[in-house]
Design a protein around this motif. Sequence first.
Motif, PDB file in Angstrom:
ATOM      1  N   ARG A 297       0.825  -1.205   0.000  1.00 40.54           N
ATOM      2  CA  ARG A 297       0.000   0.000   0.000  1.00 40.54           C
ATOM      3  C   ARG A 297       0.860   1.256   0.000  1.00 40.54           C
ATOM      4  NH1 ARG A 297      -5.305  -1.084   0.490  1.00 40.54           N
ATOM      5  NH2 ARG A 297      -5.921  -3.105   1.359  1.00 40.54           N
ATOM      6  N   ALA A 298       2.034   1.157   0.592  1.00 38.68           N
ATOM      7  CA  ALA A 298       2.970   2.280   0.602  1.00 38.68           C
ATOM      8  C   ALA A 298       4.327   1.785   0.150  1.00 38.68           C
ATOM      9  CB  ALA A 298       3.062   2.890   2.002  1.00 38.68           C
ATOM     10  N   ALA A 299       4.980   2.548  -0.712  1.00 39.22           N
ATOM     11  CA  ALA A 299       6.303   2.165  -1.199  1.00 39.22           C
ATOM     12  C   ALA A 299       7.296   2.011  -0.054  1.00 39.22           C
ATOM     13  CB  ALA A 299       6.806   3.211  -2.197  1.00 39.22           C
ATOM     14  N   GLU A 300       7.132   2.839   1.000  1.00 39.20           N
ATOM     15  CA  GLU A 300       8.073   2.797   2.126  1.00 39.20           C
ATOM     16  C   GLU A 300       8.078   1.431   2.800  1.00 39.20           C
ATOM     17  OE1 GLU A 300       5.418   5.360   2.288  1.00 39.20           O
ATOM     18  OE2 GLU A 300       6.695   6.217   0.740  1.00 39.20           O
ATOM     19  N   LYS A 301       6.971   0.696   2.694  1.00 38.48           N
ATOM     20  CA  LYS A 301       6.911  -0.639   3.285  1.00 38.48           C
ATOM     21  C   LYS A 301       7.526  -1.676   2.342  1.00 38.48           C
ATOM     22  CE  LYS A 301       3.737  -3.914   5.491  1.00 38.48           C
ATOM     23  NZ  LYS A 301       2.326  -4.255   5.775  1.00 38.48           N
ATOM     24  N   ALA A 302       7.380  -1.464   1.043  1.00 32.79           N
ATOM     25  CA  ALA A 302       7.849  -2.448   0.068  1.00 32.79           C
ATOM     26  C   ALA A 302       9.356  -2.398  -0.139  1.00 32.79           C
ATOM     27  CB  ALA A 302       7.133  -2.237  -1.269  1.00 32.79           C
ATOM     28  N   VAL A 303       9.936  -1.212  -0.093  1.00 33.12           N
ATOM     29  CA  VAL A 303      11.360  -1.053  -0.417  1.00 33.12           C
ATOM     30  C   VAL A 303      12.268  -1.874   0.506  1.00 33.12           C
ATOM     31  CG1 VAL A 303      13.259   0.603  -0.471  1.00 33.12           C
ATOM     32  CG2 VAL A 303      11.084   1.149  -1.605  1.00 33.12           C
ATOM     33  N   PRO A 304      12.087  -1.832   1.842  1.00 30.07           N
ATOM     34  CA  PRO A 304      12.982  -2.632   2.687  1.00 30.07           C
ATOM     35  C   PRO A 304      12.806  -4.139   2.507  1.00 30.07           C
ATOM     36  CG  PRO A 304      11.314  -1.513   4.016  1.00 30.07           C
ATOM     37  CD  PRO A 304      11.221  -0.943   2.652  1.00 30.07           C
ATOM     38  N   VAL A 305      11.597  -4.591   2.196  1.00 27.94           N
ATOM     39  CA  VAL A 305      11.391  -6.019   1.941  1.00 27.94           C
ATOM     40  C   VAL A 305      12.095  -6.422   0.650  1.00 27.94           C
ATOM     41  CG1 VAL A 305       9.677  -7.829   1.560  1.00 27.94           C
ATOM     42  CG2 VAL A 305       9.217  -6.015   3.213  1.00 27.94           C
ATOM     43  N   ALA A 306      12.022  -5.573  -0.366  1.00 26.04           N
ATOM     44  CA  ALA A 306      12.740  -5.838  -1.612  1.00 26.04           C
ATOM     45  C   ALA A 306      14.244  -5.915  -1.353  1.00 26.04           C
ATOM     46  CB  ALA A 306      12.434  -4.747  -2.643  1.00 26.04           C
ATOM     47  N   ALA A 307      14.750  -5.060  -0.474  1.00 19.49           N
ATOM     48  CA  ALA A 307      16.170  -5.098  -0.128  1.00 19.49           C
ATOM     49  C   ALA A 307      16.528  -6.401   0.575  1.00 19.49           C
ATOM     50  CB  ALA A 307      16.516  -3.900   0.760  1.00 19.49           C
ATOM     51  N   GLU A 308      15.619  -6.884   1.426  1.00 19.53           N
ATOM     52  CA  GLU A 308      15.837  -8.161   2.114  1.00 19.53           C
ATOM     53  C   GLU A 308      15.910  -9.317   1.115  1.00 19.53           C
ATOM     54  OE1 GLU A 308      13.612 -11.053   5.407  1.00 19.53           O
ATOM     55  OE2 GLU A 308      12.632  -9.230   4.692  1.00 19.53           O
ATOM     56  N   VAL A 309      15.012  -9.319   0.137  1.00 18.00           N
ATOM     57  CA  VAL A 309      15.023 -10.377  -0.883  1.00 18.00           C
ATOM     58  C   VAL A 309      16.283 -10.273  -1.735  1.00 18.00           C
ATOM     59  CG1 VAL A 309      13.805 -11.366  -2.854  1.00 18.00           C
ATOM     60  CG2 VAL A 309      12.500 -10.477  -0.910  1.00 18.00           C
ATOM     61  N   THR A 310      16.651  -9.051  -2.096  1.00 23.45           N
ATOM     62  CA  THR A 310      17.859  -8.843  -2.904  1.00 23.45           C
ATOM     63  C   THR A 310      19.094  -9.370  -2.184  1.00 23.45           C
ATOM     64  OG1 THR A 310      16.902  -6.902  -3.983  1.00 23.45           O
ATOM     65  CG2 THR A 310      19.300  -7.094  -4.017  1.00 23.45           C
ATOM     66  N   GLU A 311      19.153  -9.118  -0.892  1.00 23.79           N
ATOM     67  CA  GLU A 311      20.289  -9.612  -0.097  1.00 23.79           C
ATOM     68  C   GLU A 311      20.306 -11.141  -0.091  1.00 23.79           C
ATOM     69  OE1 GLU A 311      22.054  -9.284   4.484  1.00 23.79           O
ATOM     70  OE2 GLU A 311      20.377  -8.019   3.846  1.00 23.79           O
ATOM     71  N   ARG A 312      19.134 -11.741  -0.023  1.00 24.74           N
ATOM     72  CA  ARG A 312      19.039 -13.206  -0.026  1.00 24.74           C
ATOM     73  C   ARG A 312      19.519 -13.785  -1.359  1.00 24.74           C
ATOM     74  NH1 ARG A 312      15.180 -17.072   2.088  1.00 24.74           N
ATOM     75  NH2 ARG A 312      16.336 -19.033   2.008  1.00 24.74           N
ATOM     76  N   LEU A 313      19.408 -13.000  -2.422  1.00 26.36           N
ATOM     77  CA  LEU A 313      19.776 -13.460  -3.767  1.00 26.36           C
ATOM     78  C   LEU A 313      21.255 -13.222  -4.086  1.00 26.36           C
ATOM     79  CD1 LEU A 313      16.657 -12.120  -5.659  1.00 26.36           C
ATOM     80  CD2 LEU A 313      17.241 -14.532  -5.367  1.00 26.36           C
ATOM     81  N   ALA A 314      21.995 -12.606  -3.181  1.00 29.48           N
ATOM     82  CA  ALA A 314      23.407 -12.322  -3.427  1.00 29.48           C
ATOM     83  C   ALA A 314      24.148 -13.617  -3.750  1.00 29.48           C
ATOM     84  CB  ALA A 314      24.022 -11.635  -2.215  1.00 29.48           C
TER      85      ALA A 314
END
Length: 229
Positions: free
Chosen positions: A39-56
Amino acid sequence: MSETPTTYRVAVMGGTGPQGKGLGYRFARAGHDVVLGSRAAEKAVPVAAEVTERLAGVEGAGTVTGAANADACEQADVVLLAVPYDGHDELVASLPLAGKTVISCVNPLAFDKRGAHGRVVDGGEGSAAEEAQRLQPEATVVGAFHNVSAVLLWGEDDFLDEDVLVVGDVLEAKEVAMDLAASVTGRRGIDGGKLRLARQLEPFTAVLISINRKYKTHAGLRITGLEGH
């Protein structure tokens, strides 16, 4: 592993929840680009960063970003609905989905002291997936990924030992979901029939929840008798 023939850009509605985050992770791990919506980008951005880190370190992984729901849809050609059934209709009606392939894994479930059970939708003659199609007539809706465990999606196994059943009225849209299923199971999804059969797939999740509680596991579905699958 089955090769995924096409790379998609997938927006995940409910991308900050366990199911959406897990599916987004699996899609990106297989090379698809993913936008997690909230609903808010501010909530989605840190979760996307968490997934990105998992994909390193995962070779060939796709990108994962976060955005507000409508913005995420605008950036994608495939939209996954992984949102709670409560508030589903209002959200789906508000999204820019015309011309897009929409994959619904929404399960209308209820819980009481006897456990999980399927909610009755449209007097038994409807489903969340069909409701999404009614609300967005210019989109093409299919149902898939209803019965996949969020815990296993975020787990360490390369692939889940189960099948993904896909239902829909347009073959080309079902092909998209069946392609994406390979990201989760290592093999293409199975064409389960018309969209109305989401009425059976969605509440079946309650049966798996019951099995999981009884046997303390994360059960999935396997379809037997298909040559070469």
